[in-house]
Write a protein that holds these residues in place. Structure first.
Motif, PDB file in Angstrom:
ATOM      1  N   LEU A 119       0.832  -1.202   0.000  1.00 24.85           N
ATOM      2  CA  LEU A 119       0.000   0.000   0.000  1.00 24.85           C
ATOM      3  C   LEU A 119       0.865   1.250   0.000  1.00 24.85           C
ATOM      4  O   LEU A 119       0.543   2.252  -0.650  1.00 24.85           O
ATOM      5  N   HIS A 120       1.984   1.197   0.707  1.00 28.76           N
ATOM      6  CA  HIS A 120       2.892   2.345   0.778  1.00 28.76           C
ATOM      7  C   HIS A 120       3.876   2.394  -0.395  1.00 28.76           C
ATOM      8  O   HIS A 120       4.621   3.362  -0.524  1.00 28.76           O
ATOM      9  N   LEU A 121       3.890   1.339  -1.203  1.00 28.35           N
ATOM     10  CA  LEU A 121       4.786   1.335  -2.362  1.00 28.35           C
ATOM     11  C   LEU A 121       4.228   2.181  -3.504  1.00 28.35           C
ATOM     12  O   LEU A 121       4.977   2.846  -4.212  1.00 28.35           O
ATOM     13  N   PHE A 122       2.912   2.131  -3.685  1.00 29.45           N
ATOM     14  CA  PHE A 122       2.287   2.826  -4.804  1.00 29.45           C
ATOM     15  C   PHE A 122       1.556   4.082  -4.322  1.00 29.45           C
ATOM     16  O   PHE A 122       1.417   4.320  -3.130  1.00 29.45           O
ATOM     17  N   GLY A 123       1.068   4.832  -5.263  1.00 30.85           N
ATOM     18  CA  GLY A 123       0.299   6.017  -4.930  1.00 30.85           C
ATOM     19  C   GLY A 123       1.151   7.268  -4.873  1.00 30.85           C
ATOM     20  O   GLY A 123       2.384   7.202  -4.731  1.00 30.85           O
ATOM     21  N   PRO A 124       0.528   8.433  -4.940  1.00 29.75           N
ATOM     22  CA  PRO A 124       1.269   9.704  -4.958  1.00 29.75           C
ATOM     23  C   PRO A 124       1.987  10.018  -3.651  1.00 29.75           C
ATOM     24  O   PRO A 124       2.902  10.846  -3.636  1.00 29.75           O
ATOM     25  N   SER A 125       1.589   9.397  -2.554  1.00 30.10           N
ATOM     26  CA  SER A 125       2.223   9.686  -1.256  1.00 30.10           C
ATOM     27  C   SER A 125       3.339   8.720  -0.907  1.00 30.10           C
ATOM     28  O   SER A 125       3.869   8.770   0.199  1.00 30.10           O
ATOM     29  N   SER A 126       3.695   7.820  -1.820  1.00 31.09           N
ATOM     30  CA  SER A 126       4.732   6.829  -1.542  1.00 31.09           C
ATOM     31  C   SER A 126       6.062   7.513  -1.251  1.00 31.09           C
ATOM     32  O   SER A 126       6.598   8.252  -2.085  1.00 31.09           O
ATOM     33  N   ALA A 127       6.602   7.251  -0.066  1.00 34.85           N
ATOM     34  CA  ALA A 127       7.884   7.860   0.302  1.00 34.85           C
ATOM     35  C   ALA A 127       9.003   7.358  -0.606  1.00 34.85           C
ATOM     36  O   ALA A 127       9.913   8.112  -0.960  1.00 34.85           O
ATOM     37  N   LEU A 128       8.956   6.082  -0.988  1.00 29.05           N
ATOM     38  CA  LEU A 128       9.997   5.526  -1.848  1.00 29.05           C
ATOM     39  C   LEU A 128       9.942   6.140  -3.245  1.00 29.05           C
ATOM     40  O   LEU A 128      10.964   6.562  -3.784  1.00 29.05           O
ATOM     41  N   LEU A 129       8.750   6.184  -3.841  1.00 30.30           N
ATOM     42  CA  LEU A 129       8.626   6.748  -5.190  1.00 30.30           C
ATOM     43  C   LEU A 129       8.943   8.242  -5.196  1.00 30.30           C
ATOM     44  O   LEU A 129       9.528   8.757  -6.152  1.00 30.30           O
ATOM     45  N   ASN A 130       8.553   8.942  -4.144  1.00 29.21           N
ATOM     46  CA  ASN A 130       8.886  10.363  -4.047  1.00 29.21           C
ATOM     47  C   ASN A 130      10.385  10.572  -3.915  1.00 29.21           C
ATOM     48  O   ASN A 130      10.952  11.520  -4.475  1.00 29.21           O
ATOM     49  N   ALA A 131      11.053   9.697  -3.168  1.00 32.44           N
ATOM     50  CA  ALA A 131      12.503   9.818  -3.020  1.00 32.44           C
ATOM     51  C   ALA A 131      13.218   9.597  -4.347  1.00 32.44           C
ATOM     52  O   ALA A 131      14.265  10.188  -4.616  1.00 32.44           O
ATOM     53  N   GLY A 167      11.752  10.283  -7.225  1.00 31.62           N
ATOM     54  CA  GLY A 167      11.230  11.252  -8.167  1.00 31.62           C
ATOM     55  C   GLY A 167      10.320  10.668  -9.231  1.00 31.62           C
ATOM     56  O   GLY A 167      10.149  11.268 -10.303  1.00 31.62           O
ATOM     57  N   ILE A 168       9.699   9.510  -8.956  1.00 36.45           N
ATOM     58  CA  ILE A 168       8.838   8.872  -9.953  1.00 36.45           C
ATOM     59  C   ILE A 168       7.429   8.651  -9.417  1.00 36.45           C
ATOM     60  O   ILE A 168       6.685   7.821  -9.945  1.00 36.45           O
ATOM     61  N   ALA A 169       7.040   9.356  -8.374  1.00 37.86           N
ATOM     62  CA  ALA A 169       5.700   9.199  -7.817  1.00 37.86           C
ATOM     63  C   ALA A 169       4.660   9.731  -8.795  1.00 37.86           C
ATOM     64  O   ALA A 169       4.907  10.711  -9.514  1.00 37.86           O
ATOM     65  N   PRO A 170       3.483   9.132  -8.864  1.00 41.60           N
ATOM     66  CA  PRO A 170       2.413   9.651  -9.723  1.00 41.60           C
ATOM     67  C   PRO A 170       1.928  11.004  -9.218  1.00 41.60           C
ATOM     68  O   PRO A 170       2.187  11.378  -8.068  1.00 41.60           O
ATOM     69  N   PRO A 171       1.237  11.759 -10.062  1.00 44.18           N
ATOM     70  CA  PRO A 171       0.793  13.099  -9.656  1.00 44.18           C
ATOM     71  C   PRO A 171      -0.186  13.049  -8.497  1.00 44.18           C
ATOM     72  O   PRO A 171      -0.889  12.045  -8.308  1.00 44.18           O
ATOM     73  N   PRO A 172      -0.254  14.112  -7.680  1.00 41.26           N
ATOM     74  CA  PRO A 172      -1.200  14.141  -6.551  1.00 41.26           C
ATOM     75  C   PRO A 172      -2.626  13.898  -7.018  1.00 41.26           C
ATOM     76  O   PRO A 172      -3.041  14.379  -8.078  1.00 41.26           O
ATOM     77  N   SER A 208       6.019  12.599   8.157  1.00 42.61           N
ATOM     78  CA  SER A 208       4.595  12.388   7.910  1.00 42.61           C
ATOM     79  C   SER A 208       4.425  11.831   6.520  1.00 42.61           C
ATOM     80  O   SER A 208       5.275  12.032   5.629  1.00 42.61           O
ATOM     81  N   PHE A 209       3.331  11.114   6.312  1.00 43.20           N
ATOM     82  CA  PHE A 209       3.091  10.431   5.045  1.00 43.20           C
ATOM     83  C   PHE A 209       2.949  11.446   3.917  1.00 43.20           C
ATOM     84  O   PHE A 209       2.208  12.414   4.024  1.00 43.20           O
ATOM     85  N   GLY A 210       3.690  11.224   2.829  1.00 37.64           N
ATOM     86  CA  GLY A 210       3.654  12.133   1.695  1.00 37.64           C
ATOM     87  C   GLY A 210       4.863  13.029   1.604  1.00 37.64           C
ATOM     88  O   GLY A 210       5.118  13.631   0.557  1.00 37.64           O
ATOM     89  N   VAL A 211       5.623  13.147   2.696  1.00 41.25           N
ATOM     90  CA  VAL A 211       6.839  13.955   2.692  1.00 41.25           C
ATOM     91  C   VAL A 211       7.938  13.196   1.960  1.00 41.25           C
ATOM     92  O   VAL A 211       8.126  11.996   2.149  1.00 41.25           O
ATOM     93  N   ARG A 212       8.673  13.908   1.124  1.00 36.63           N
ATOM     94  CA  ARG A 212       9.756  13.275   0.371  1.00 36.63           C
ATOM     95  C   ARG A 212      10.929  12.966   1.290  1.00 36.63           C
ATOM     96  O   ARG A 212      11.337  13.798   2.110  1.00 36.63           O
ATOM     97  N   LEU A 213      11.490  11.780   1.149  1.00 33.20           N
ATOM     98  CA  LEU A 213      12.607  11.360   1.989  1.00 33.20           C
ATOM     99  C   LEU A 213      13.911  11.943   1.447  1.00 33.20           C
ATOM    100  O   LEU A 213      14.326  11.676   0.316  1.00 33.20           O
ATOM    101  N   THR A 214      14.554  12.754   2.252  1.00 34.68           N
ATOM    102  CA  THR A 214      15.878  13.297   1.954  1.00 34.68           C
ATOM    103  C   THR A 214      16.711  13.215   3.227  1.00 34.68           C
ATOM    104  O   THR A 214      16.211  12.813   4.295  1.00 34.68           O
TER     105      THR A 214
END
Length: 577
Positions: free
Chosen positions: A134-146, A148-153, A340-346
């Motif tokens: 569930l946390h792998l996919f979706g626009p709030s995925s921390a991994l995909l956001n890190a 830079g390939i997360a889907p649009p909000p 928090s969920f949705g924040v990009r991991l840096t």
């Protein structure tokens, strides 16, 4: 003394041969131990469930039972259950068959490590698996956001709903297929394979025309077991289906219990019996297929040489494991490391505060860790000690009696956990003599754990008991030692490693458990599975992810301990060995 007993020169019954009647533990005592155990842990709760479903008012009402199952909501949930369980089993076969053949029959590099990793989803709680995907996919995925390939909000999470449930059923239940087929592959006759090779057949042709046809009963059995596991799975459809109102029978029961409470118990008992019926159909298919499996002797000492395909296929196997296990686990870890969920991991947003929160500051999670640890440890210790006299008593019974009683003991684990939870509520809701009502207490969860995981503790010990030389017990009996003394001074020390292994399996199963405790928990008695599910529903995804990561680490540590003990355990106790 019976006339048929051999007599030594000293006038005592000779050792060896038939066990001396004067020293044989009472058959009545053995039957008493076994029947009391099986009745308390299995037959009593299951019988109470059937009574509530078929005779809620004290009189049999089959018409009312059918009407409760024929409501539009129940029929729709039944269809969803059958649909996802069937296609999940098909996917589990597609994943499990190639891995089982590769690990058992080829010279694939890293076979043992691959086999161990393939089994991991079976050891990890379904709700943890669902949470990781569930946390792998979706626009709030921390991994995909890190990356830079997360889907649009605003994009929907593709893992939610029917297709996601089927996918995770396939991943979660593929180890069942893997274990079942490895048993069959070990029984494929060596001569069949060598004769086909001598006739000029290549490896693929031997596999297609010799090995797979011989495995047909095991394939059917594996598919049936995967189907049954999908029927009773609660954690995956709860996290992926409830939010879009996609209900299976277990999640329908949970929603009814949460909305209406114990007053709707007849309806929930009827749905539970329906789940049990569907599960037993699958179990019957599995048993019939296993009964038709060929009884050949001798396995395959040599493996199929992969030649130039050895390393490409190894890369494919490891790549599949990375996609199915490692990447979702990374998604879970990255979610636990952001504020928090949705924040990009840096490097600036990375934090361990979620772990500190759930371990040291949040009262509900601290209480859940304590409750799960204590309840799981108590169940493990009680069962580890209790199964020793039970296994010894079972050995005094006939083969047919042992088979039926073993099947009865496995009943609470064979039926879905939600069914056992309803049975426990029905059994302990009203006050009982001496103990009162266990409902809404931690004791009902402990009792449910004892019922559900008794088979985990019993099987390793039963295997170890069968390997104890009979002469040891006979010699002690000839010296005048009574049955209790022989049990605790001879048999118990010899089976302690198996009992410890069984206790660790019980602890691991109970520590991550959700399906049973989802209906049995009460204020102050939350378990880790319940808190994880509640945190995710409340939108505290980072806290839920932190708990999930901790539980995965606990499972890995327990598995490592079991693997370390493997040389002292009976063969077959550890499925990856």
């Amino acid at each position: 003394m019976e006339a048929s007993e051999p007599i030594s020169a000293a006038g005592r019954p000779a050792l060896g041969g038939t066990f001396p009647a004067r020293f044989r533990p009472s058959t009545f005592g053995a039957w008493a131990i076994v029947l009391v155990t099986v009745c308390l842990l299995s037959l009593l709760p299951m019988g109470r469930l059937l009574l509530a479903a078929l005779a809620p008012g004290g009189e049999f009402d089959v018409t009312g039972f059918v009407q409760r199952l024929a409501t539009p909501t129940a029929l729709k949930a039944t269809w969803h259950t059958l649909d996802t369980a069937f296609f999940g089993a098909v996917l589990a076969i597609a994943i499990g068959v190639p891995f089982s053949v590769a690990v058992a029959m080829t010279d694939l590099p890293g076979r043992r490590a691959i086999g161990f990793l393939v089994l991991l989803p079976m050891m990890i709680a379904p709700q943890v698996t669902a949470l990781s995907w569930l946390h792998l996919f979706g626009p709030s995925s921390a991994l995909l956001n890190a990356l830079g390939i997360a889907p649009p909000p605003g994009s929907p999470n593709p893992i939610v709903g029917r297709e996601g449930i089927i996918l995770l059923y396939g991943v979660q239940h593929a180890p069942i297929v893997f274990v079942t087929l490895r048993v069959g592959l070990a029984r494929v006759p060596r001569d069949f394979v060598e004769a086909a090779r001598a006739s000029g057949s290549g490896s693929l042709r031997v596999l297609a025309t010799i090995v797979l046809p011989l495995l047909r009963p095991y394939l059917i059995a594996a598919a049936a077991l995967a189907f049954v596991s999908g029927i009773g799975n609660f954690g995956i459809p709860a996290l992926l289906g409830l939010q879009v109102n996609y209900l299976t029978l277990p999640t329908l029961i949970y929603r009814q219990m949460a909305s209406f409470g114990p007053d709707i118990l007849p309806q929930m008992a009827s749905l539970s019996v329906l789940i049990g019926i569907l599960a037993f159909i699958g179990i019957a298919v599995q048993a019939a297929a296993s009964g038709r499996s060929p009884r050949y002797s001798g396995g395959i000492p040599a493996r199929f040489a992969l030649g130039r395909w050895r390393w490409p296929l190894a890369a494919l196997a490891w790549g599949t494991i990375v996609l199915l296990l490692v990447v979702p686990a990374l998604a879970l870890v990255t979610t636990a490391l952001v504020p928090s969920f949705g924040v990009r991991l840096t490097l600036d947003t990375l934090t361990f505060s979620n772990f500190a929160e759930v371990l040291t500051r949040q009262a509900a999670t601290i209480r859940a860790f304590r409750n799960s640890t204590l309840l799981s440890a108590a169940a493990a210790i009680i069962l580890a000690l209790g199964v020793i006299p039970f296994a010894l008593a079972m050995e005094r019974l006939g083969e047919r009696s042992r088979r039926w009683l073993q099947g009865a003991l496995e009943l609470p684990y064979a039926v879905p956990g939600i069914v056992l939870a309803i049975a426990c509520i029905l059994l302990f809701l009203r006050p009982l003599p001496l103990i009162g009502s266990l409902y809404a207490t931690a004791w009902i969860i402990l009792v449910a754990y004892l019922m559900r995981f008794a088979v985990f503790a019993a099987k390793p010990v039963a295997t170890a008991v069968r390997q104890i030389p009979r002469e040891l017990d006979e010699a002690a009996a000839a010296c005048g030692a009574g049955a209790p003394r022989r049990m605790w001074t001879i048999s118990a020390p010899l089976v302690i490693p198996a009992a410890v292994a069984g206790a660790l399996l019980v602890f691991m199963g109970a520590f991550n458990e959700l399906t049973v405790s989802a209906l049995l928990w009460s204020g102050g008695n939350e378990t880790l599975g319940v808190v994880l599910f509640s945190l995710e529903e409340a939108g505290l995804a980072t806290h839920a992810a932190a708990i999930a990561v901790i539980t995965i680490l606990a499972v890995v540590i327990i598995l490592a301990v079991l693997d370390r003990f493997s040389s002292r355990l009976p063969a077959g106790v550890l499925p990856w060995r």
